[in-house]
Write an enzyme that holds these catalytic residues in place. Structure first.
Site, short mmCIF file in Angstrom:
data_model
loop_
_atom_site.label_atom_id
_atom_site.label_comp_id
_atom_site.label_asym_id
_atom_site.label_seq_id
_atom_site.Cartn_x
_atom_site.Cartn_y
_atom_site.Cartn_z
N GLU A 1 38.10 43.74 33.67
CA GLU A 1 37.98 42.50 34.46
C GLU A 1 38.95 41.43 33.99
O GLU A 1 39.08 40.39 34.62
CB GLU A 1 36.53 41.99 34.41
CG GLU A 1 36.11 41.24 33.16
CD GLU A 1 35.83 42.12 31.94
OE1 GLU A 1 36.06 43.35 32.02
OE2 GLU A 1 35.39 41.58 30.90
N HIS B 1 38.54 45.62 28.48
CA HIS B 1 37.99 44.74 29.52
C HIS B 1 38.80 44.83 30.80
O HIS B 1 39.74 44.04 30.99
CB HIS B 1 38.02 43.28 29.04
CG HIS B 1 36.98 42.94 28.04
ND1 HIS B 1 35.70 42.57 28.39
CD2 HIS B 1 37.01 42.89 26.69
CE1 HIS B 1 34.99 42.31 27.30
NE2 HIS B 1 35.76 42.50 26.25
N CYS C 1 32.55 46.77 26.62
CA CYS C 1 32.55 46.04 25.35
C CYS C 1 31.14 45.96 24.76
O CYS C 1 30.58 46.96 24.37
CB CYS C 1 33.22 44.67 25.52
SG CYS C 1 33.68 43.92 23.95
#
Lengths: 736, 212
Positions: free
Chosen positions: B187, B185, B69
């Site tokens: 995560e 993302h 990002c």
């Protein structure tokens, strides 16, 4: 000390929103005429926004205690015990007037301000929510305001890195000239490490940290305490400008500093900036404060004492440190390139003394500023008696599916995806249930425990019957948290009303606070923090009253929570809180009534708080026990809208049995309270448990994998068709 | 941090942006966030933080770097991966799940473990994720096998390409395959509670390839 040109008159006081009595009282307490800076300080502290002068009498009736309460109203935010030695710290606050004038910055600084309230207490913010009210969808300003407010909320929350996990939004023409933007923040702290604002220890240094002070937002608190007029546009300079990156640095620096043993007291500079922070710290400590204004970090040159004290520049804090801790603290703020400036000291004088340019710019006793703040018992009247609307007065013979499809395109029911996808709802990766659920669920980092939260209010109920409406906001929060399996703990409230000097508006405030108190007592959810926003009027017309409830609860293990989507075909669907003989429903002031273009104000659905507690507790227990696989509270739009929402979000369909007698639309779209739609894989167990608990339960039908909703034998509509209307409404509105 | 710790049971070292050196590392991750508020061009200021010289040196030595990002934006600012990231085509921040299709690439630890036929579902959350390069540059990086991921159809509501990215590009590699920039993302897709585990799958495959 006051130069002749600086001697104020009653006319000056009027322009700052003070009354004759208030002006006289100031002169009497000072024993002389105030100067500009002093008058500005009195005006800000005695504004409705800071002093709660119209609402205080009624706020005192709210329940604020309970074994779970660590900190009730009065501090920057409320705190409740959530177990494991942790506290949830939360508050909701309005930024209505600034957001109407400058929607992006107004909303952004609303978010920034409420975050500061939470981390000032020593809590790391973990979630943001909001409650928004805009004018009619077709009103010329609505698109601009929705677009600006939504991007402002996202702009601040996304950048500072706190997830925006929930909220609610309604549209009504009464908000055409006065929108509502209420922002709520929830944080976590160790329950034995909560920071408060009372100044301690005469001689201790008073430190200014954060951003520099500019001329933005001067007298915002006073603006927020007056009605709007045609000149409102000229107030644009009183709107503050947000800087979320500095907000982030300030948050991290404060949390790092508070982890050491150096901070004695701390207060954010919110409304009325340096004035309210210094006065509140000194007042709560029963002490005085002396500040050298020449030391205040300023962004602009030649700022006067008045401007420095009344500026509402964002991202600033005031704190009292242990005397030997200054250098440790300075290192933390310097590392993050933030201003850190000792600007004064705590004194024993009980006075606020401000020095400027070698002279005394202000010398006023703190006692009167706070204790003599006016408190009014404003006149109010009996709440209006509303006629009950009979279903047959309004319903027609259209198939349920036809009505459902058009209603899902109603701006108050349609999908909020266009809005919430502009919010980062996942940052920090602990969001288990974000926007779109009944309540949001955020995991306590590194554990199985979860914090549940929601914001609720149904203004059309409050307008129709403020006492029921005030109670209903609490009951709906209770239902929303129960529907995911969480135990509600406490609430924060944001009371948005018109001009309290009008008895009919004061009646709305009084009655809804009383209703809210009844519900909070019955449902064991004390009010631990809150905010009052009055004078929400434009051109003499008040908004629909909107006492918003933000509720916080806890679930021991987030694995046990359920969502509000169907999870598997062939599971049975039940309504809980409704008997099997029911064949009509309450359509007065419902979305269905609005949808028929009837804007009459009828009696709202009655509220039975004991039933709310019983059904809510039953649903929660059954979720935690594993016998409920999905649950959704029945609210706006009634039973069939709740079923449709569970279907649209899951992709599954449902076969629903409908009554063969009675009023079909009343049954489908009535907004009777204390009800849930649930699904189960074990109907026998659920029915037996309901019988045991004395809870009404009725089977509605079964989840199907057919991708359509069937009502009875011959009325069918595809989920795809419903989704198109449901998802299409707000994007179409915003595309213009 | 938490995602890597969850997968490896080891705590990654956090390095402050004003530091000037890096210890030897298997992988440097530049995570998401709004560095310096992104008031200027996204990643422009962070791309010039003191630590970035050390990251450039690490990459020049063949070290692995992953930018997620805002981290991807920072990598484009330093020229460690080709192209730039501009404002989303819809001019709005967008936070939602997207489908992510692994592409056939040059040899890279970030893609070697992924199945080409198996799309991932991972969230995005950005305002400036619209990948842009001119047609010649796009042809060149496609020809080199530097496109790691493209946006793909999924169960999630909304358009397939969420931000107007050129040729649906969601992630690119450096010309040696050792630096990856991606907008989604991973995560945030680490467990069923997040709504999916595809992020964990991708990170784990990358770590296995890097550490073995």
């Amino acid at each position: 000390m006051t130069s002749a040109s600086d001697v104020m008159t009653f006319e000056n006081a009027v322009t700052m929103g003070l009354s004759r009595d208030e002006w006289d009282l100031i002169n009497q307490r000072l024993g002389r005429t105030p100067n500009l800076c002093e008058l500005g300080i009195f005006s800000a502290m005695w504004s409705e926004h800071c002093s709660y002068k119209s609402s205080k009498k009624w706020l005192k009736t709210l329940p604020i205690d309970g074994p779970q309460v660590i900190e009730g109203p009065g501090e920057n935010a409320g705190a409740v015990d959530i177990g494991d030695g942790l506290a949830a710290i939360f508050k909701i606050e309005s930024h209505n007037h600034p957001s109407f004038i400058e929607p992006y910055q107004g909303a952004a600084t609303g978010v920034g301000g409420i975050l500061r309230d939470v981390f000032t207490m020593g809590a790391r913010p973990v979630a943001l929510l909001n409650a928004l009210r805009f004018g009619a969808a077709e009103h010329e300003k609505t698109r601009h305001l929705v677009g600006g407010v939504v991007s402002g909320i996202g702009g601040y929350g996304n950048c500072i890195g706190i997830p925006t996990v929930g909220g609610e939004i309604n549209f009504d023409k009464s908000y055409n000239g006065n929108i509502l933007v209420n922002a709520m923040a929830v944080g976590l702290a160790n329950s034995d490490r909560i920071f408060r604002s009372a100044a301690t220890g005469p001689g201790n240094p008073v430190i200014y940290v954060g951003a520099k002070t500019g001329r933005d937002g001067i007298h915002g608190a006073t603006m927020a305490s007056a009605e709007f007029s045609d000149e409102t546009e000229s107030k644009r300079p009183t709107v503050q400008v947000g800087d979320p990156f500095t907000g982030k640095l300030l948050m991290e620096a404060c949390l790092e500093l508070m982890a050491s043993d150096t901070v004695l007291s701390i207060q954010d500079m919110g409304a009325a900036g340096l004035t309210s922070s210094s006065v509140e710290m000194a007042s709560k400590g029963g002490l005085g404060m002396e500040i050298d204004l020449d030391l205040v970090p300023a962004r602009e040159e030649n700022m006067s004492a008045y401007e420095l004290m009344l500026s509402e520049s964002q991202e600033r804090m005031l704190m009292v440190l242990k005397p030997d801790a200054t250098e440790t603290a300075r290192a933390i703020f310097n590392k993050l390139d933030l201003d850190f400036m000792p600007i004064g000291r705590v004194t024993e004088t009980g006075r606020l003394i401000l020095l400027k340019d070698g002279g005394t710019a202000c010398d006023i006793p703190i006692g009167p500023l706070v204790d003599d703040a006016p408190e009014y018992d404003r006149p109010h009247c009996d709440a209006p008696i509303r006629k009950q609307l009979a279903s047959s007065d309004i319903t027609n013979d259209a198939p349920i599916s036809h009505m459902l499809k058009t209603m899902l395109g109603h701006v108050d029911l349609a999908s909020r995806r266009w809005i919430y996808e502009q919010y980062d709802s996942q940052v920090m990766a602990d969001t288990i249930a974000g926007p779109g659920g009944d309540a949001a669920l955020v995991r306590v980092h590194g554990s199985k425990r979860g914090l549940a939260m929601s914001t609720d209010c149904t203004p059309r109920y409050v307008e129709a019957d403020p006492k029921i409406g005030g109670a209903q906001a609490v009951a709906e929060g209770y239902r929303n948290l129960s529907a995911i399996g969480a135990t509600p703990l406490a609430v924060t409230n944001n009371l948005n009303f018109g001009n309290p000097e009008k008895p009919e508006i004061m009646t709305q405030l009084v009655e809804s606070v009383l209703g809210m108190g009844d519900a909070a007592r019955q449902l064991d959810t004390p009010v631990v923090s809150g905010n009052v926003s009055l004078y929400n009027e434009t051109g003499g017309k008040a908004i629909q009253p909107c006492p918003v409830i933000g509720m916080v609860g806890v679930i021991e293990n987030v694995d046990d929570a359920v969502g509000n989507c169907f999870v598997a075909a062939e599971q049975d669907i039940f309504v809980i809180g409704q008997g099997d003989k029911t064949n009509d429903g309450w359509l007065g002031v419902s979305i269905y009534q609005q949808h028929h273009g009837d804007d009459g104000i009828y009696a709202p659905p009655p509220l039975d708080l004991v039933a709310e507690q019983k059904t809510g507790s039953f649903v929660r227990q059954q979720i935690l026990g594993g016998s409920i696989s999905a649950a959704h509270d029945i609210a706006d739009g009634g039973l069939v809208v709740a079923i449709a929402e569970m279907a649209m979000r899951s992709g599954f369909g449902a076969d629903i049995a409908v009554p063969t007698t009675g009023n079909l639309h009343g049954w489908a779209f009535g907004e009777d309270q204390a009800r849930f739609v649930v699904t189960t894989a074990d109907s026998q167990e659920l029915i037996a448990a309901a019988k045991e608990a004395g809870i009404e339960i009725t089977k509605l039908g079964m989840v199907s994998d057919q991708g359509e909703l069937k009502f009875g034998d011959s009325d069918t509509i595809s989920i795809t068709d419903l989704n198109a209307v449901f998802e299409g409404c707000i994007p179409a509105l915003m595309a213009g | 941090m938490v995602a890597i710790e969850q997968l490896t049971s080891r705590r990654p070292a956090l390095v402050w942006h004003k530091e000037a050196s890096l210890d030897a590392a298997d992988l440097v991750i530049i995570p998401g966030g709004f560095s310096f508020g992104d008031y200027l061009r996204c990643g422009a200021l962070a791309g010039r933080s003191p630590i970035m010289n050390a990251v450039l040196d690490h990459a020049a030595r063949g070290g692995a770097v992953m930018g997620i990002c805002n981290g991807f934006q920072i990598l484009t600012e330093t020229g460690m991966v080709p192209g730039v990231l501009i404002r989303n085509a819809g001019l709005k921040f967008s936070c939602r799940n997207i489908g992510l299709r692994p592409c056939e690439t040059l040899a890279s630890p970030f893609t070697i473990g992924l199945d080409l036929g198996e799309d991932l579902t991972i969230p995005i959350a950005h305002n400036e994720g619209n990948y842009f390069a001119d047609a010649d540059e796009l042809d060149r990086i496609e020809g080199n096998g530097q496109v790691a991921f493209r946006y793909a159809a999924s169960d999630a509501a909304g358009p397939v390409n969420p931000n107007g990215a050129s040729r649906d590009i969601a992630g690119v590699l450096s010309n040696n395959g050792r630096v990856l920039g991606m907008m989604p993302h991973p995560e945030r897709a680490m467990s069923k509670l997040h709504g999916g585990t595809d992020g964990a799958k991708f990170l784990l495959k990358s770590l296995e390839a890097l550490v073995s």
